[in-house]
Design a protein around this motif. Structure first.
Motif, PDB file in Angstrom:
ATOM      1  N   ASP A  29       0.840  -1.190   0.000  1.00  0.00           N
ATOM      2  CA  ASP A  29       0.000   0.000   0.000  1.00  0.00           C
ATOM      3  C   ASP A  29       0.878   1.244   0.000  1.00  0.00           C
ATOM      4  O   ASP A  29       1.942   1.274   0.599  1.00  0.00           O
ATOM      5  N   ALA A  30       0.424   2.262  -0.665  1.00  0.00           N
ATOM      6  CA  ALA A  30       1.170   3.517  -0.711  1.00  0.00           C
ATOM      7  C   ALA A  30       1.165   4.156   0.673  1.00  0.00           C
ATOM      8  O   ALA A  30       0.129   4.278   1.317  1.00  0.00           O
ATOM      9  N   ALA A  31       2.346   4.547   1.125  1.00  0.00           N
ATOM     10  CA  ALA A  31       2.484   5.181   2.429  1.00  0.00           C
ATOM     11  C   ALA A  31       2.060   6.639   2.344  1.00  0.00           C
ATOM     12  O   ALA A  31       2.138   7.275   1.296  1.00  0.00           O
ATOM     13  N   THR A  32       1.618   7.175   3.469  1.00  0.00           N
ATOM     14  CA  THR A  32       1.226   8.578   3.531  1.00  0.00           C
ATOM     15  C   THR A  32       2.308   9.436   4.185  1.00  0.00           C
ATOM     16  O   THR A  32       2.275  10.657   4.059  1.00  0.00           O
ATOM     17  N   HIS A  33       3.247   8.796   4.878  1.00  0.00           N
ATOM     18  CA  HIS A  33       4.297   9.518   5.583  1.00  0.00           C
ATOM     19  C   HIS A  33       5.630   8.791   5.397  1.00  0.00           C
ATOM     20  O   HIS A  33       5.658   7.599   5.088  1.00  0.00           O
ATOM     21  N   ALA A  34       6.707   9.529   5.597  1.00  0.00           N
ATOM     22  CA  ALA A  34       8.048   8.953   5.535  1.00  0.00           C
ATOM     23  C   ALA A  34       8.830   9.414   6.754  1.00  0.00           C
ATOM     24  O   ALA A  34       8.859  10.608   7.069  1.00  0.00           O
ATOM     25  N   GLU A  35       9.428   8.464   7.458  1.00  0.00           N
ATOM     26  CA  GLU A  35      10.286   8.790   8.590  1.00  0.00           C
ATOM     27  C   GLU A  35      11.706   9.002   8.078  1.00  0.00           C
ATOM     28  O   GLU A  35      12.242   8.156   7.368  1.00  0.00           O
ATOM     29  N   ILE A  36      12.309  10.114   8.434  1.00  0.00           N
ATOM     30  CA  ILE A  36      13.672  10.438   8.042  1.00  0.00           C
ATOM     31  C   ILE A  36      14.561  10.114   9.235  1.00  0.00           C
ATOM     32  O   ILE A  36      14.472  10.758  10.290  1.00  0.00           O
TER      33      ILE A  36
END
Length: 119
Positions: A29-36
């Motif tokens: 599924d396409a993520a809505t957020h990205a952790e840097i």
């Protein structure tokens, strides 16, 4: 009789292997957020629905320029020698984007797993 037995056994094992590998081949599924994450420390959680550019420095001379566009994120510029992180392109799911020389990890998460969101 022995030949039919081995053919059926081989076909059953092959069918089981194919059945188990199908979920791994389908995109997530396409993520809505990205952790840097830089050097093991969570810097920010970016909302992929907001277009922007963000620079991450590793404290030394290394840096990565991250670009969020159209719900996806990419490393568009990097000081590392191999640029493998840049070859990954724009992503919003799948395995993490990693830049080992600059100790950067971009991990994809969905709304229900986000602890905090910056901008």
């Amino acid at each position: 009789m022995k030949t039919k037995y081995w053919i059926l056994l081989f076909a059953a094992v092959l069918l089981i292997c194919v059945g188990l590998s199908i979920p791994m081949l389908l995109p997530g599924d396409a993520a809505t957020h990205a952790e840097i994450i830089s050097d093991g420390t969570l810097l920010q959680t970016l909302d992929l629905r907001i277009d922007r550019e963000f620079q991450v420095s590793d404290g030394g001379a290394g840096y990565n320029l991250l670009t969020v566009k159209d719900g996806k994120i990419a490393v568009t510029e990097a000081s590392c020698p191999d640029h493998y992180c840049m070859h990954r392109g724009y992503c919003n799911s799948g395995t993490d984007i990693v830049c080992l020389p600059n100790r950067l990890v971009i991990h994809f998460v969905n709304d229900e797993t986000v602890d905090f969101v910056v901008g």
